[in-house]
Design an enzyme around this catalytic site. Structure first.
Site, short mmCIF file in Angstrom:
data_model
loop_
_atom_site.label_atom_id
_atom_site.label_comp_id
_atom_site.label_asym_id
_atom_site.label_seq_id
_atom_site.Cartn_x
_atom_site.Cartn_y
_atom_site.Cartn_z
N HIS A 63 0.80 -1.23 0.00
CA HIS A 63 0.00 0.00 0.00
C HIS A 63 0.83 1.27 0.00
O HIS A 63 0.26 2.36 0.18
CB HIS A 63 -0.93 0.03 1.22
CG HIS A 63 -2.15 -0.82 1.09
ND1 HIS A 63 -3.27 -0.41 0.41
CD2 HIS A 63 -2.43 -2.06 1.55
CE1 HIS A 63 -4.19 -1.37 0.46
NE2 HIS A 63 -3.70 -2.38 1.14
N LYS A 114 -8.55 13.67 4.96
CA LYS A 114 -7.74 12.45 4.94
C LYS A 114 -6.69 12.56 6.04
O LYS A 114 -6.55 13.60 6.67
CB LYS A 114 -7.08 12.24 3.57
CG LYS A 114 -6.29 13.42 3.04
CD LYS A 114 -5.82 13.17 1.62
CE LYS A 114 -6.96 13.32 0.64
NZ LYS A 114 -7.01 12.29 -0.38
N ARG A 115 -5.98 11.48 6.26
CA ARG A 115 -4.90 11.47 7.24
C ARG A 115 -3.94 12.64 6.97
O ARG A 115 -3.58 12.91 5.84
CB ARG A 115 -4.17 10.13 7.14
CG ARG A 115 -3.02 9.92 8.08
CD ARG A 115 -2.63 8.44 8.08
NE ARG A 115 -2.41 7.93 6.73
CZ ARG A 115 -1.19 7.82 6.14
NH1 ARG A 115 -0.11 8.24 6.77
NH2 ARG A 115 -1.08 7.31 4.93
N LYS A 120 0.64 14.18 1.61
CA LYS A 120 -0.72 14.49 1.17
C LYS A 120 -0.93 16.01 1.01
O LYS A 120 -1.94 16.44 0.49
CB LYS A 120 -1.74 13.90 2.16
CG LYS A 120 -1.73 12.36 2.16
CD LYS A 120 -2.72 11.79 3.15
CE LYS A 120 -2.68 10.27 3.20
NZ LYS A 120 -3.23 9.63 1.98
N THR A 166 -8.70 6.16 -1.81
CA THR A 166 -10.07 5.71 -2.06
C THR A 166 -11.08 6.84 -1.81
O THR A 166 -12.19 6.79 -2.31
CB THR A 166 -10.45 4.51 -1.18
OG1 THR A 166 -10.14 4.80 0.19
CG2 THR A 166 -9.70 3.27 -1.63
N LYS A 198 -14.84 7.96 -3.61
CA LYS A 198 -16.08 8.23 -2.89
C LYS A 198 -16.66 9.59 -3.28
O LYS A 198 -17.87 9.73 -3.46
CB LYS A 198 -15.82 8.18 -1.38
CG LYS A 198 -15.41 6.80 -0.87
CD LYS A 198 -14.78 6.88 0.51
CE LYS A 198 -14.10 5.58 0.87
NZ LYS A 198 -13.19 5.71 2.01
#
Length: 893
Positions: free
Chosen positions: A431, A624-625, A630, A735, A739
């Site tokens: 991952h 998100k985290r 990110k 993901t 969504k």
């Protein structure tokens, strides 16, 4: 019994005969080292015989002498679905399970009674499903994941059973709204981010697609943590989600396995590969089963979670001698193994706790799988024919040496046969491509905590390298690069390498990610083991949770177009939406559904943060985290730049600007200081901007605390634009991007992860791409490492505002600024910032064209069927697990 072993831990395996009586005042040297094992009955029957015999082996419970027909009918025919039966069940639980009367009922107990009523129905199907799979000898998938972010279950179960309206009516009769009852449920604190949510979606898809599959994980008492925001900073608090009864778990005290730690090895004189692992540190892992309802099918999946049993670790002798801390020390040492997900590993103690946690999970799971397999009566060499084990990232990789230990030491197989069984049973999903995220364990730590496994890992590595040397003689650099043992100080066990060696398939989770792991991350393994072993399986999400449940208005429009609810299990049917893209009435109702979701989110934001936002604004979301790659930092810098521009405008010019609400949410790991500073900066900007009367509703900044599945169910359906802006080549898949688009939102993102495949499916005119490409990243990093170019004017303006104390004391954020200007800018914020600002301008221009925006939204949803987790699971089933769907037959549902 409990026995101190010198490591600070305790065991329950000391024979009864070693226990001594204890007397207050007796010197410590004479305090007994053990105490009797707790027994079921202490005055007569089997327990008395056991006590007299000095045995700690529990007697077997008696089984019925005949089968009762009524009992069998109950387990094979679903309970009636009429209102009277449902109401009787709910009222029975209110009165008998929770001791409520009409005068003292409240919404919390109404939820619990209703949930237990629904659980009764699920357990009927659960029993039938597993009985049928056992009867036909079905091959099962075992999905091992350290986290399962399942969210709330009640509403999902009602939809799966197609009983939502019926329970709504019954609760209305009792005086409650179903929506209020649903809100009484707390999210299960069993995961944190995309990894855990993916696991939950996959188990859901296995159940709905009739694949015999179970998830395996740990039952965390306090989750990872509950995120609180105090003075703008993230503060971690325990997530006490189990304070109230959890209707969705079923304790299984009959399913318990011993798990050892520490100790020493005694070689078997008859085999060089067989050892007896002797240790006084033995804990009992107990199972809790969580049923996973299948939508439109009688099949019910399962997630089996492990927790430590602690009762037998209470030392009554020490308690009676006044050593109360010592009396409970064994219980505490066992309990903390499943207290917290991802304990902070910035200390050596934290690292050891994580390693013990992962091994408890792996050992209990592998023992359970073998026990189930043995019931088939087949030889162990056929284990891969009845069991496929999928490792969800590296956390469960200890399952490979654990299965080898069980086959070698307990089942007495030869090495070659045990290794053949192991490699045909396991498959591995990678991952990440970030080197720092590749899990490693210090060899001395593994050797101390798991001495048998360290020996097995050494042997696996030796035989693997011998094969590599034979294949590529004399290539010592290759041997060093590909070795499971990294030659550092101290040596490290590279868990991703162990997973590659011990699995028959290795997959990435998006096309670009799979290319990167083949070309860079596992390049040497591809050379040695062949390219066919390394495949792609693009992630997906469950349309049950992420469309049908969280977005009922949009789902209703899809059902209207398709003609029924069949699209929920066959997402290819949403393609029919394209036929409505020019329908004026449909387009209006599509827009209205989005606006209704925005109103719902605005109310949620007000209730959780106290911030009022306008639903007429563009909702710009990044949830998100929190992590440097990110790039939430780049997002908030763009917000600062926008604020800078607005402050420079005249009031009449500012009034013409598109109103925007920028929404952040996500947790930073407890020990990740940089990420926590980003959260502080976001909240500091929010405090300033939201209280600036000149700005008003033109710009609002919101940080929603304690991001969870439930929070996502409010946020995702309401987004206009969502940001997925990782540095190219760093996000494996993502993901949340799927969504958001499945709910009619538009992506602003980099050419990374699943963004690329989403753009290919929906058309690049429906997505806003920006930034450098993956193959350019290393050249940019090299340049920035040795040069300090002047930042773009827009980025410099944002940094200047921080340094001028516009958002409080600017020196607090010096490290964040330095990471861009003086730290090599590893994640290329300065490189991508100009194109990022241009992409925002393009978003605003597109949003002002409402007709064009609605077209983008409808077409995006219509073309997203590839990203259903049902498609992902079907590909795994056909190409990795070699299993077929097995609809449950012989029942009436």
């Amino acid at each position: 019994m409990a026995h101190h072993n010198g490591n600070g831990y305790f065991s329950s395996t000391i024979p009864l005969s070693t226990a001594k009586a204890t007397t207050p005042g007796v010197p410590e040297a004479n305090v007994p080292v053990a105490q009797p094992t707790p027994l079921k009955r202490v005055v007569s029957g089997a327990a008395l015989k056991e006590l007299l015999a000095g045995s700690h082996t529990s007697s077997q419970a008696k089984t019925p002498s005949k089968e009762d027909g009524e009992f069998r009918d109950y387990s094979h025919y679903e309970t009636a679905r009429d209102a009277v039966t449902i109401k009787n069940s709910v009222v029975m639980h209110l009165a008998a399970t929770f001791l409520r009367t009409p005068s003292n009922i409240d919404s919390a107990h109404a939820y619990l009674a209703s949930a237990f009523s629904v659980r009764d129905r699920l357990l009927q199907r659960w029993n039938l499903t597993n009985e049928y799979h056992d009867k036909i000898g079905a091959k099962r998938v075992y999905y091992m994941s350290l986290e399962f972010l399942i969210g709330r279950t009640f509403d999902n179960a009602l939809l799966a059973l197609q009983l939502r309206d019926e329970y709504s009516d019954v609760l209305g009769d009792v005086g409650f709204r179903l929506e209020d009852i649903i809100d009484e449920e707390r999210d299960a604190a069993l995961g944190n981010g995309g990894l855990g949510r993916l696991a939950a979606c996959y188990v859901d898809s296995m159940a709905c697609s009739n694949y015999p599959g179970w998830g395996y994980g740990l039952r965390y008492k306090y989750g990872m943590f509950q995120q609180q925001i105090i003075n703008g900073y993230q503060v971690e608090a325990p997530d006490c989600w189990l304070d109230s009864p959890n209707p969705w778990e079923f304790p299984r005290p009959d399913v318990t396995y011993p798990v050892k730690f520490y100790g020493h090895l005694v070689r078997d004189p008859e085999s060089s590969h067989r050892f007896k692992w002797e240790s006084d540190v033995v804990y009992d892992a107990m199972a809790f089963d969580v049923p996973v309802p299948g939508y439109g099918t009688a099949n019910v999946g399962n997630i089996r979670l492990w927790s430590c049993k602690t009762n037998s670790l209470f030392d009554l002798n020490k308690f009676n001698s006044g050593d109360y801390n010592g009396a409970t020390g064994g219980q505490v040492a066992a309990q903390i193994l499943t207290d917290v997900l991802y304990p902070n590993d910035n200390t050596n103690e934290g690292k050891e706790l994580r390693l013990r946690q992962e091994y408890l999970f792996c050992s209990a799971t592998l023992q359970d799988i073998l026990v189930r397999f043995k019931k088939s009566g087949k030889p162990l060499r056929e284990l891969p024919d009845l069991a496929a084990i999928q490792l969800n990232d590296t956390h469960p990789t200890l399952g490979i040496p654990e299965l080898m230990r069980l086959l070698l030491d307990e089942e007495e197989l030869a090495w070659d046969e045990a290794w053949d069984i192991t490699t045909r049973t396991f498959a591995f999903t990678n991952h990440t491509v970030l080197p720092e995220a590749m899990e490693k364990w210090p060899v001395p730590m593994v050797d101390k905590i798991l001495p048998r496994h360290m020996g097995i890992i050494y042997d696996i590595n030796l035989y693997f390298l011998q094969g590599v040397e034979k294949q590529f003689p004399g290539d010592r650099d290759l041997l060093q690069r590909i070795s499971i043992i990294e030659e550092s100080n101290p040596q490290q066990v590279r868990m991703a390498y162990l997973a590659c060696v011990g699995s028959h398939k290795v997959n990435g989770v998006a096309a670009i990610h799979s290319d990167i792991i083949k070309q860079i991350t596992f390049k040497d393994f591809v050379k040695v083991q062949g390219a066919d072993k390394f495949i792609n399986k693009t992630n997906g999400v469950s349309p049950r949770r992420w469309m049908n449940e969280c977005n009922p208005d949009m789902s209703g429009l899809i059902t209207e177009v398709v003609g029924d609810h069949s699209w929920v299990n066959d997402l290819t049917k949403v393609k029919l939406l394209e036929n409505k893209v020019s329908d004026t009435d449909f387009r209006k109702r599509w827009w209205d559904a989005k606006q209704k979701n925005k109103k719902r989110l605005a109310e949620y934001i007000l209730s959780t943060t106290g911030i009022e936002v306008s639903t007429n604004a563009l909702f710009d979301v990044q949830v998100k985290r929190i992590h440097e790659y990110k790039r939430q930092l780049m997002n908030i810098l763009s917000v600062i730049y926008r604020y800078h521009r607005l402050k420079q405008m005249a009031p009449e010019e500012r009034a013409k600007e598109l109103h925007r609400v920028v929404i952040f949410a996500g947790k930073a790991a407890a020990g990740y200081w940089v990420a926590k500073q980003v959260i502080k900066l976001i909240n500091a900007v929010s405090e300033t901007v939201n209280n600036d009367e000149e700005i008003g509703d033109v710009l609002k900044v919101v940080f929603i605390p304690d991001y969870s599945v439930t929070a996502a169910e409010y946020i995702i359906p309401a987004s206009d634009i969502s940001q997925h802006i990782s540095t190219a080549g760093t996000e494996a898949s993502g993901t949340s991007n799927m969504k958001f688009v499945l709910n009619g939102g538009i992506i602003l993102g980099t050419v990374d992860g699943a963004n690329i495949e989403i753009g290919e499916e929906i058309g690049e005119e429906q997505i806003f791409f920006f930034g450098c490409l993956a193959h350019e990243v290393e050249d940019f990093r090299h340049y920035l490492r040795f040069h300090q170019p002047k930042p773009d004017d827009s980025l410099q303006a944002a940094l200047d505002m921080i340094q001028r104390n516009t958002f409080g004391e600017g020196h607090i954020f010096k490290s964040l600024i330095d990471s861009i200007l003086r730290g090599g800018d590893v994640y290329l914020l300065s490189v991508d910032f100009p194109s990022y600002i241009e992409a925002h301008k393009a978003v605003e221009a597109a949003y002002k064209d409402r007709d064009g925006w609605i077209t983008k939204s409808i077409l995006s949803v219509a073309r997203m069927s590839k990203f259903s987790s049902d498609r992902s699971i079907q590909e795994y089933a056909e190409e990795v697990w070699n299993i077929e769907p097995v609809p449950v037959l012989g029942c009436s549902v």
